[in-house]
Write a protein that holds these residues in place. Sequence first.
Motif, PDB file in Angstrom:
ATOM      1  N   ASN A 154       0.836  -1.199   0.000  1.00 18.82           N
ATOM      2  CA  ASN A 154       0.000   0.000   0.000  1.00 18.82           C
ATOM      3  C   ASN A 154       0.875   1.255   0.000  1.00 18.82           C
ATOM      4  N   PHE A 207       1.020   3.945  -3.174  1.00 26.98           N
ATOM      5  CA  PHE A 207       0.697   5.366  -3.034  1.00 26.98           C
ATOM      6  C   PHE A 207       1.848   6.229  -3.548  1.00 26.98           C
ATOM      7  N   PRO A 213      -3.562   2.160  -5.932  1.00 22.33           N
ATOM      8  CA  PRO A 213      -3.793   1.940  -4.495  1.00 22.33           C
ATOM      9  C   PRO A 213      -5.279   1.815  -4.213  1.00 22.33           C
TER      10      PRO A 213
END
Length: 169
Positions: free
Chosen positions: A73, A77, A93
């Motif tokens: 994650n 991002f 994401p």
Amino acid sequence: MLTAAVLSALMLQQAAAPQIVWAGPPPEPAPVASPAPAPAIPDWARTDPFGYERSECSPLIRSSSEPMEACQNRVRFALAANLGDDLPAGLRPTGSLENCRQEAAGDSYALQCGATARAVPGGPDLRDRVCTTRPSNSREGGMTYREECTVGGEPVRDQGLRITLGGRD
């Protein structure tokens, strides 16, 4: 009765109380914080974002306190902030790690997030079942009856438990 009188007195007292009025200018709105700069990524990560994610989230590189999903994650991002619309759809994401599961067994990099696809079970077999009973001779010299069934013209094996030993039923 006494309770009703006390309640009505309290209501009249509240109605007679003066309203609060702010004197002076209204408070200034809080300043809007500028967005944080995108985390720096190497130049090769722009050409190979999948390889960058694998290299950053490798169990040999990432911290042992950071789970794989959190690392993916974080990296996704960072890639989204740097690549924008050029980011491949597989690396977009998700925003949250809810409903995430491994897509393929043994592949710790394939992570699928979101609602699961539901498989619809097959319905009943509506083809006609035709059974015929025929006499046959047994090994001992007697006569037995054998039932043979077909469904839609295809032969059907008897339903029930079967154990195959030595290649034969």
